[in-house]
Motif scaffolding. Structure first.
Motif, PDB file in Angstrom:
ATOM      1  N   LEU A 150     108.743 -34.001 -27.854  1.00  0.00           N
ATOM      2  CA  LEU A 150     109.888 -34.035 -26.954  1.00  0.00           C
ATOM      3  C   LEU A 150     109.701 -35.076 -25.857  1.00  0.00           C
ATOM      4  N   THR A 151     110.802 -35.432 -25.204  1.00  0.00           N
ATOM      5  CA  THR A 151     110.789 -36.344 -24.070  1.00  0.00           C
ATOM      6  C   THR A 151     111.643 -35.749 -22.959  1.00  0.00           C
ATOM      7  N   ARG A 152     111.138 -35.804 -21.729  1.00  0.00           N
ATOM      8  CA  ARG A 152     111.912 -35.366 -20.564  1.00  0.00           C
ATOM      9  C   ARG A 152     112.529 -36.596 -19.920  1.00  0.00           C
ATOM     10  N   LEU A 153     113.862 -36.563 -19.712  1.00  0.00           N
ATOM     11  CA  LEU A 153     114.602 -37.673 -19.123  1.00  0.00           C
ATOM     12  C   LEU A 153     115.353 -37.201 -17.893  1.00  0.00           C
ATOM     13  N   LYS A 154     115.547 -38.123 -16.932  1.00  0.00           N
ATOM     14  CA  LYS A 154     116.338 -37.837 -15.744  1.00  0.00           C
ATOM     15  C   LYS A 154     117.486 -38.855 -15.710  1.00  0.00           C
ATOM     16  N   VAL A 214     114.950 -33.869 -24.666  1.00  0.00           N
ATOM     17  CA  VAL A 214     115.509 -34.268 -25.957  1.00  0.00           C
ATOM     18  C   VAL A 214     114.370 -34.547 -26.918  1.00  0.00           C
ATOM     19  N   ASP A 215     114.712 -34.733 -28.211  1.00  0.00           N
ATOM     20  CA  ASP A 215     113.703 -35.141 -29.180  1.00  0.00           C
ATOM     21  C   ASP A 215     113.112 -36.472 -28.745  1.00  0.00           C
ATOM     22  N   ARG A 216     111.891 -36.750 -29.166  1.00  0.00           N
ATOM     23  CA  ARG A 216     111.140 -37.916 -28.713  1.00  0.00           C
ATOM     24  C   ARG A 216     111.938 -39.200 -28.889  1.00  0.00           C
ATOM     25  N   VAL A 217     112.108 -39.944 -27.792  1.00  0.00           N
ATOM     26  CA  VAL A 217     112.749 -41.260 -27.811  1.00  0.00           C
ATOM     27  C   VAL A 217     111.829 -42.248 -27.106  1.00  0.00           C
ATOM     28  N   ALA A 218     111.939 -43.504 -27.491  1.00  0.00           N
ATOM     29  CA  ALA A 218     111.121 -44.546 -26.882  1.00  0.00           C
ATOM     30  C   ALA A 218     111.917 -45.221 -25.772  1.00  0.00           C
ATOM     31  N   ALA A 219     111.296 -45.395 -24.622  1.00  0.00           N
ATOM     32  CA  ALA A 219     111.931 -46.076 -23.495  1.00  0.00           C
ATOM     33  C   ALA A 219     111.653 -47.569 -23.594  1.00  0.00           C
ATOM     34  N   ASP A 220     112.480 -48.382 -22.920  1.00  0.00           N
ATOM     35  CA  ASP A 220     112.238 -49.828 -22.913  1.00  0.00           C
ATOM     36  C   ASP A 220     111.149 -50.160 -21.897  1.00  0.00           C
ATOM     37  N   GLY A 258     119.391 -36.614 -29.353  1.00  0.00           N
ATOM     38  CA  GLY A 258     118.519 -35.825 -30.217  1.00  0.00           C
ATOM     39  C   GLY A 258     119.245 -34.918 -31.176  1.00  0.00           C
ATOM     40  N   GLY A 259     120.394 -35.342 -31.709  1.00  0.00           N
ATOM     41  CA  GLY A 259     121.133 -34.520 -32.657  1.00  0.00           C
ATOM     42  C   GLY A 259     121.953 -33.428 -32.014  1.00  0.00           C
ATOM     43  N   ARG A 260     121.977 -33.380 -30.711  1.00  0.00           N
ATOM     44  CA  ARG A 260     122.755 -32.373 -29.985  1.00  0.00           C
ATOM     45  C   ARG A 260     123.624 -33.082 -28.957  1.00  0.00           C
ATOM     46  N   GLN A 261     124.541 -32.330 -28.368  1.00  0.00           N
ATOM     47  CA  GLN A 261     125.350 -32.869 -27.288  1.00  0.00           C
ATOM     48  C   GLN A 261     124.975 -32.140 -26.009  1.00  0.00           C
TER      49      GLN A 261
END
Length: 102
Positions: free
Chosen positions: A93-97, A23-29, A9-12
């Motif tokens: 936003l998206t929450r990821l683990k 992170v910023d919104r991402v699409a999962a498979d 999301g543009g950050r580390q």
């Protein structure tokens, strides 16, 4: 101790297995997983930052949920002209683990 610094999301972000990050919104498979691009890998005393070695490293995260950030209010005002403008914004936003680093 194994951890990685990933670009998300543009950050580390510094992540380990089990880390929950937003992170910023991402699409999962279809399986609900997301691949994150590693920038650095630390495995005990070994630090890897070279691009050709990092291309073999995979950081996999599991999709948890989509959410929205806090409301941000933007106001514009010009003195003595009666110009006032007010708009708002909520970041998607998206929450990821993180499930594995290999």
């Amino acid at each position: 101790m194994v951890y990685a610094v990933v670009r998300a999301g543009g950050r580390q972000e510094k992540v380990e297995v089990g880390t929950v990050l937003i992170v910023d919104r991402v699409a999962a498979d279809d399986k609900g997983t997301v691949e994150l691009a590693p920038v650095m890998l630390v495995d005990g005393d070994t630090i890897t930052t070279e691009a050709d070695k990092l291309s073999k490293v995979k950081v996999t995260a599991e999709f948890v949920e989509d959410l929205r950030g806090p409301k941000i209010v933007i106001q514009k005002y010009k003195n003595k002209t009666g110009y006032r403008k007010r708009i708002g914004h909520r970041q998607e936003l998206t929450r990821l683990k993180v499930t594995e680093i290999k």
